[in-house]
Design a protein around this motif. Sequence first.
Motif, PDB file in Angstrom:
ATOM      1  N   GLY A 113      -2.335  21.516 -12.710  1.00 51.74           N
ATOM      2  CA  GLY A 113      -1.819  20.742 -11.298  1.00 51.74           C
ATOM      3  C   GLY A 113      -0.605  21.520 -10.832  1.00 51.74           C
ATOM      4  O   GLY A 113       0.112  22.152 -11.236  1.00 51.74           O
ATOM      5  N   SER A 114      -0.780  21.319  -9.526  1.00 53.91           N
ATOM      6  CA  SER A 114       0.394  21.555  -8.662  1.00 53.91           C
ATOM      7  C   SER A 114       0.293  20.681  -7.229  1.00 53.91           C
ATOM      8  O   SER A 114      -0.426  19.490  -7.489  1.00 53.91           O
ATOM      9  CB  SER A 114       0.271  22.954  -8.351  1.00 53.91           C
ATOM     10  OG  SER A 114       1.553  23.568  -7.380  1.00 53.91           O
ATOM     11  N   ALA A 115       1.030  20.951  -6.363  1.00 56.28           N
ATOM     12  CA  ALA A 115       1.210  19.858  -5.264  1.00 56.28           C
ATOM     13  C   ALA A 115       1.069  20.750  -3.929  1.00 56.28           C
ATOM     14  O   ALA A 115       1.679  21.781  -3.832  1.00 56.28           O
ATOM     15  CB  ALA A 115       2.013  19.153  -5.273  1.00 56.28           C
ATOM     16  N   MET A 116       0.884  19.994  -2.799  1.00 52.88           N
ATOM     17  CA  MET A 116       1.023  20.763  -1.642  1.00 52.88           C
ATOM     18  C   MET A 116       2.587  20.981  -1.306  1.00 52.88           C
ATOM     19  O   MET A 116       2.961  21.631  -0.414  1.00 52.88           O
ATOM     20  CB  MET A 116       0.339  19.952  -0.224  1.00 52.88           C
ATOM     21  CG  MET A 116       1.020  18.662  -0.055  1.00 52.88           C
ATOM     22  SD  MET A 116       0.147  17.969   1.423  1.00 52.88           S
ATOM     23  CE  MET A 116       1.115  16.375   1.453  1.00 52.88           C
ATOM     24  N   GLY A 117       3.368  20.255  -1.893  1.00 51.55           N
ATOM     25  CA  GLY A 117       4.868  20.160  -1.908  1.00 51.55           C
ATOM     26  C   GLY A 117       5.277  21.690  -2.034  1.00 51.55           C
ATOM     27  O   GLY A 117       6.613  21.977  -1.695  1.00 51.55           O
ATOM     28  N   TYR A 118       4.416  22.734  -2.471  1.00 50.84           N
ATOM     29  CA  TYR A 118       4.786  23.846  -2.444  1.00 50.84           C
ATOM     30  C   TYR A 118       5.531  24.625  -1.372  1.00 50.84           C
ATOM     31  O   TYR A 118       6.222  25.264  -1.300  1.00 50.84           O
ATOM     32  CB  TYR A 118       3.446  24.651  -2.998  1.00 50.84           C
ATOM     33  CG  TYR A 118       3.742  26.120  -3.213  1.00 50.84           C
ATOM     34  CD1 TYR A 118       4.053  26.789  -4.471  1.00 50.84           C
ATOM     35  CD2 TYR A 118       3.274  27.055  -2.206  1.00 50.84           C
ATOM     36  CE1 TYR A 118       4.075  28.016  -4.551  1.00 50.84           C
ATOM     37  CE2 TYR A 118       3.588  28.497  -2.313  1.00 50.84           C
ATOM     38  CZ  TYR A 118       3.939  28.916  -3.561  1.00 50.84           C
ATOM     39  OH  TYR A 118       3.967  30.379  -3.799  1.00 50.84           O
ATOM     40  N   TYR A 119       4.700  24.138  -0.183  1.00 49.35           N
ATOM     41  CA  TYR A 119       4.841  24.537   1.278  1.00 49.35           C
ATOM     42  C   TYR A 119       6.118  24.333   1.723  1.00 49.35           C
ATOM     43  O   TYR A 119       6.644  24.720   2.750  1.00 49.35           O
ATOM     44  CB  TYR A 119       3.864  24.543   1.941  1.00 49.35           C
ATOM     45  CG  TYR A 119       2.476  25.284   1.512  1.00 49.35           C
ATOM     46  CD1 TYR A 119       2.492  26.660   1.286  1.00 49.35           C
ATOM     47  CD2 TYR A 119       1.680  24.154   0.997  1.00 49.35           C
ATOM     48  CE1 TYR A 119       1.216  27.079   0.631  1.00 49.35           C
ATOM     49  CE2 TYR A 119       0.496  24.940   0.300  1.00 49.35           C
ATOM     50  CZ  TYR A 119       0.235  26.487  -0.019  1.00 49.35           C
ATOM     51  OH  TYR A 119      -0.813  26.752  -0.331  1.00 49.35           O
ATOM     52  N   GLY A 120       6.661  23.188   1.424  1.00 48.17           N
ATOM     53  CA  GLY A 120       7.796  22.238   1.803  1.00 48.17           C
ATOM     54  C   GLY A 120       7.256  21.803   3.317  1.00 48.17           C
ATOM     55  O   GLY A 120       6.416  21.467   3.699  1.00 48.17           O
ATOM     56  N   GLU A 121       8.676  21.745   4.120  1.00 48.07           N
ATOM     57  CA  GLU A 121       8.387  21.609   5.582  1.00 48.07           C
ATOM     58  C   GLU A 121       7.688  22.652   6.499  1.00 48.07           C
ATOM     59  O   GLU A 121       7.992  23.446   6.465  1.00 48.07           O
ATOM     60  CB  GLU A 121       9.924  21.130   6.189  1.00 48.07           C
ATOM     61  CG  GLU A 121       9.889  20.760   7.354  1.00 48.07           C
ATOM     62  CD  GLU A 121       9.418  19.470   7.927  1.00 48.07           C
ATOM     63  OE1 GLU A 121       8.464  19.400   8.967  1.00 48.07           O
ATOM     64  OE2 GLU A 121       9.315  18.529   7.348  1.00 48.07           O
TER      65      GLU A 121
END
Length: 301
Positions: A113-121
């Motif tokens: 698992g990971s998250a789209m939070g990888y890209y930040g704003e």
Amino acid sequence: MERSRIAVAGASGLIGGALVRSLTADGHEVVRLVRRAPRAKDEVRWDPEGGRVDPAVLAGCDVVVNLAGAGVGDRRWTDAYKTLIRSSRVLGTAALAGAIAALDEKPRVFVNGSAMGYYGETGDRAVDESAPAGTGFLPELCVEWEAAAAPAQEAGVRTVFTRTGLVVARGGGAWGRLFPLFKAGLGGRMGDGRQYWSYIALHDEVAAIRHLIGTEALSGPFNLTAPTPLTNSEITTAMGRVLHRPALFPVPAPVLRTALGEMAGDVLGSARVLPKRLLESGFTFAFPDIEGALKAALAEP
């Protein structure tokens, strides 16, 4: 996908639970990794925060799926809770990857698992898997989280990272909180409503994970988000329309920041994330638009 023995960490969570139900219904043998004492024959114990898992519990598994981690939206982000969010993901991933690498007969694939939070704003800028990591707590967490899988990759195990968006589901996650508000007629945009929310129906999340498991050529990061991200204002308007309720109660940004603290940045921030590699791999979304995703969530048993 041929019948397989599949270990799932995080099987009690929203996505993990749905994945286990789907796999079991199709006749796969599922081994659930739990942090407490096992209560069923398909459960084995592990210690993600302590970074410990006995490689023997993964012996004979064709697939290992790691969806474990303390909920990002479950509590206010105190320093202590941020430490728990990090340790439950990074240390747990490192433990599983190390155990996989130690096996004589290794699984075919490790889905982490990971998250789209990888890209930040990202503002109005659309990003795909080729975009660099952003800055801040969530992007830095995602970078560490994915890097912790290195032992499995270095051991030659096909490794996939699922950078998941906001999962549209009635039973948990962000929408588990939004649906009751909107049903009560108390919903509305958050902040100015112009921030992009990249979402995915729970059905499509599970289907995408199974697609990634079963397609041998696929490895690396995949954005698990619907093809057309929408603004918060567009999404909340659609919720009012689907639920036949007005969406007249906007929540001002200062109120969100006071109520949620640092986590408010995740709600007010804009992430316009596209599933480029997933679409290129041949995956077809059952619910590519928000109204379909919302109706599917409402139809969940």
